[in-house]
Enzyme design. Structure first.
Site, PDB file in Angstrom:
ATOM      1  N   LYS A 132      44.969  41.896  63.003  1.00 41.49           N
ATOM      2  CA  LYS A 132      45.475  42.952  63.886  1.00 41.49           C
ATOM      3  C   LYS A 132      45.703  42.458  65.310  1.00 41.49           C
ATOM      4  O   LYS A 132      46.620  42.933  65.995  1.00 41.49           O
ATOM      5  CB  LYS A 132      44.509  44.140  63.865  1.00 41.49           C
ATOM      6  N   TYR A 152      40.202  40.968  59.184  1.00 42.08           N
ATOM      7  CA  TYR A 152      40.973  42.149  59.577  1.00 42.08           C
ATOM      8  C   TYR A 152      41.267  42.130  61.079  1.00 42.08           C
ATOM      9  O   TYR A 152      42.413  42.328  61.504  1.00 42.08           O
ATOM     10  CB  TYR A 152      40.191  43.405  59.202  1.00 42.08           C
TER      11      TYR A 152
END
Length: 264
Positions: free
Chosen positions: A173, A169
């Site tokens: 990002k 994740y």
């Protein structure tokens, strides 16, 4: 908070969470034409919008943002129905497993990037191509051909703690923030405004399904100077701000809305 927005909004992940709240926020600011996209039905979003706002037009599109042809078609469909796209919010994303690199399987890592990074890139590419064909909504020097907001995260700016090993994740990002900066520099002279929103912990369905409740969440909450997680509406209002002329001098920014988490 009022920005008097006019034009067409295109929102991915609009069936729930921040995407749904962003649709509500943009509607409160005056937007009346929406392309709402999600892998799942957006029925509840549509019902709420129609209940609270008159003369609203909505096209709901079921889509996997990692599907290149589907993304391109969705933008073409929105333009066919509404004539243009003024406010794009590339919000769709997944959390992935809470694992460090040594414990993540390649297919799990690549799936997170395919949705959170490649999916955002596919949407941005299609949106830019359309926005380059359209004129600004007004003659104001603060107006743009279109505005794009990408969903990043505070974990696109800082690294996750050992207690929250969101390796895939965080990687995805960080990439979104880099993409946003590169595209913003290239597109600002062409009249397209591109920014990213970087929420901290938000009380969304995604947080609930990705992280176990109990001591872990309580410990993370206590790291926030405000001692609470964000309400989805608070993040949605930041998205509306980034789309408005109030942020006309902001391009390539990564707007933090984290309750102070990253300043400690």
């Amino acid at each position: 908070m009022s920005f008097a927005l006019k034009g067409v909004a295109y929102i991915t992940g609009a069936g729930s969470g921040i995407g749904q709240s962003a649709a509500y926020s943009l509607a409160r600011q005056g937007v009346r034409q929406f392309a709402l996209l999600d892998r799942n039905p957006v029925t509840s979003t549509i019902q709420e919008l129609k209940k609270n706002h008159s003369n609203i037009e909505i096209d709901d599109i079921q889509i996997d943002v990692a599907d290149e042809k589907a993304v391109d078609h969705s933008v073409e469909r929105a333009v066919k129905n509404f004539g243009r796209i003024d406010y794009a919010f590339n919000n769709a994303g997944i959390g992935g497993a809470l694992n460090t690199t040594d414990k993540i399987e390649r297919e799990d890592f690549e799936r997170v990037l395919s949705v959170n990074t490649t999916g955002v890139w596919l949407c941005v590419r299609a949106q830019i191509r359309q926005m380059l064909k359209q004129e600004k909504l007004s003659d104001s020097y603060r107006s743009y051909r279109g505005s794009i907001v990408n969903m990043a995260s505070m974990y696109g700016i800082i690294g996750p703690s050992a207690q929250v090993p969101t390796t895939a994740y965080a990687t995805s990002k960080h990439a979104v923030i880099g993409m946003t900066k590169a595209d913003a520099v290239a597109m600002a002279p062409q009249g397209i405004k591109i920014n990213a929103i970087c929420p901290g912990y938000v009380a969304t369905p995604l947080v609930g399904t990705t992280m176990n409740k109990g001591s872990l969440m309580d410990n993370e909450r206590l790291k926030v100077p405000l001692t609470r997680f964000a309400n989805m509406e608070e993040i949605a209002d930041c998205v509306a701000f980034l789309h408005s002329e109030a942020s006309s001098y902001m391009i390539g920014t990564s707007l933090l809305a984290d309750g102070g988490f990253t300043i400690q």
